[in-house]
Every structure is written in C-alpha cells, then in structure tokens.
Design an enzyme around this catalytic site. Sequence first.
Site, PDB file in Angstrom:
ATOM      1  CG  ASN A  85      -1.846   1.229   1.370  1.00 57.09           C
ATOM      2  OD1 ASN A  85      -1.827   1.937   0.330  1.00 57.09           O
ATOM      3  ND2 ASN A  85      -2.348   1.478   2.652  1.00 57.09           N
ATOM      4  CE  LYS A 124      -0.305   3.727   4.716  1.00 58.73           C
ATOM      5  NZ  LYS A 124      -0.152   3.873   6.036  1.00 58.73           N
ATOM      6  CG  HIS A 149      -5.973   2.015   5.443  1.00 56.42           C
ATOM      7  ND1 HIS A 149      -5.522   2.985   6.073  1.00 56.42           N
ATOM      8  CD2 HIS A 149      -4.991   1.016   5.080  1.00 56.42           C
ATOM      9  CE1 HIS A 149      -4.293   2.515   6.267  1.00 56.42           C
ATOM     10  NE2 HIS A 149      -3.976   1.375   5.974  1.00 56.42           N
ATOM     11  CD  GLU A 178      -3.240   5.745   6.658  1.00 58.07           C
ATOM     12  OE1 GLU A 178      -3.212   5.822   5.288  1.00 58.07           O
ATOM     13  OE2 GLU A 178      -2.092   5.412   7.230  1.00 58.07           O
ATOM     14  CD  GLU A 210      -3.514  -2.557   7.503  1.00 56.54           C
ATOM     15  OE1 GLU A 210      -2.596  -2.708   6.970  1.00 56.54           O
ATOM     16  OE2 GLU A 210      -4.340  -1.527   7.105  1.00 56.54           O
ATOM     17  N   GLY A 269       2.206   2.579  11.003  1.00 52.67           N
ATOM     18  CA  GLY A 269       3.207   3.555  10.885  1.00 52.67           C
ATOM     19  C   GLY A 269       3.936   3.831  12.128  1.00 52.67           C
ATOM     20  CB  SER A 272       4.770  -1.514  12.183  1.00 51.65           C
ATOM     21  OG  SER A 272       4.388  -0.216  12.456  1.00 51.65           O
TER      22      SER A 272
END
Length: 246
Positions: free
Chosen positions: A6, A8, A91, A93, A159, A165, A201
């Site tokens: 991904n 992003k 996701h 985000e 996730e 991250g 991560s």
Amino acid sequence: MFIAANWKMNLDKVSISKFCDDLYNYKFSSKVEACIFPSIPYMDYLNNLIKKLPISVGGQNCHYKSYGAFTGEVSPKFLRDTGCEYVIIGHSERRTINNESDNEIKLRAQSAIDSNLKAILCVGENNSHREKGYALKFVEQQLLKCLPNDFKNLLVAYEPVWSIGTGKIPNVSEINEMHDHIKKVVLKSTNKKVKVLYGGSVNVENIDSILNVINVDGVLVGGASLKVKDFLAIYSAAVKHLNNSM
Ligand code: PEP
C-alpha cells in the site's frame, strides 16, 4: 501467500519508474502473489511498467456507486477498467480521516465485489480497545458490520490501528489469536473461508516472525513497501517461508 504493497499517497512518476527498474532484475516466484496499490493517477503508468511481471495493481479505495455525481471518488468499475484486480476497503486512514462508517464500508466492499474486484477489507482495534482487553470483541463487531452480504472474492486485513506506521506490532500469539478469531467469525456468519493478511509496521526485520504465525496468509505493507529493496526482501522472505514449509 499474498504480499500487498500500500503506497498510500507516495511515490510519483520518477520514483515509480526507478522502483520498477529494480523489479526487472528480480526473479519472482509463482508461489507468492504480489499486488501494488499506487496513487490513482499512476495506475495505468505502473500497470504498463509491470505488465510483464507477475505483480498486479490495485486501488486503495472505491466508491459504493459505479457512476454519478461523486466528485473526487473512484468507481469500482473504473478500477477494473484500468486493470485493477484488488481494492483495499475500510483502511483505518479512510475510517478516521474521511469518516467512513462501518455501513459505508460494507457498501463499498459489496460494490467492489459486484464489479469483480477482490476486496481487502481492513479491520483493527485501537490502543485503548487492546489495553482494556476488548480487541477481539471490537474487531468481531467491526467485521460483522462491514462484511458484504454476498462475496466470492474477499480477504480480510487485520491492521491494529495502533500499529500502523508506529513500528509497534502485536506479539505473535496476539496475531494468531486475532486471525483465528476473524476466520471463525466469518465462517460462522457466512459459511465461507477467508484469507487473513496482517498489516501494521511490517518490515524486513519482523517479516519472518509474522509469516511463521500459522493463521497469517500474507501481509499488507505500508512504509516498508516504498523502498524496492525492502519490498523485495519481504517478498523473498515469503518465498523462503513457503519453501521451508513444504
Ligand atoms: C498500512 O497503512 O496499511 C500499513 C500497514 O502501514 P505500515 O506498514 O506503514 O504500518
């Protein structure tokens, strides 16, 4: 075994071109599937560069309608039309920055599947759910609210939000317990088996231990997938893992 990269909102045309140059010097295996999720404007560009390689392209999101007055949105039909095989749905985000609700995510997942895309449905608890001991219950409820009514091609990505991250990952028994739970919840509610990817991560240092977790069917990689060297090292670890387990 599946490796999802991904990207992003990263990697422009020049960086993509350099990334792909290095892919051509690598010998891919037929045992490990890989898909890259670039920024939408580069979908065609990337797809053309990798068309001779066994790597597919996918969308990072799609809308629940195929056409209409939805400025800035992406139709699942258009993703299919530009050669996408997969799409990431829900996701964290998108859930936090774009306020996508569980119900909207369910609609997006259904619309992706109806357009013949393979949907990767993301679920995951936040730090406080995990600390209070609610991680399994939270993910179960989130999953049940987001699962499309009818599907053939669905994968789930676990996730944990606190892991994306941050460099922090759950321990291997926590990953195994969650993946096992997700598989059982989906089987009970739909009578279907799903593959579950781990995301959060993932990097060159931790990939071996993650792949050794029995219920892990692949990984969704963000930051580490932006460097071709790391992406290929993660891919190679998956090939090695499969060879060792045969
Ligand atoms: C992600 O955003 O899906 C992700 C897993 O990111 P990272 O690998 O950077 O944690």
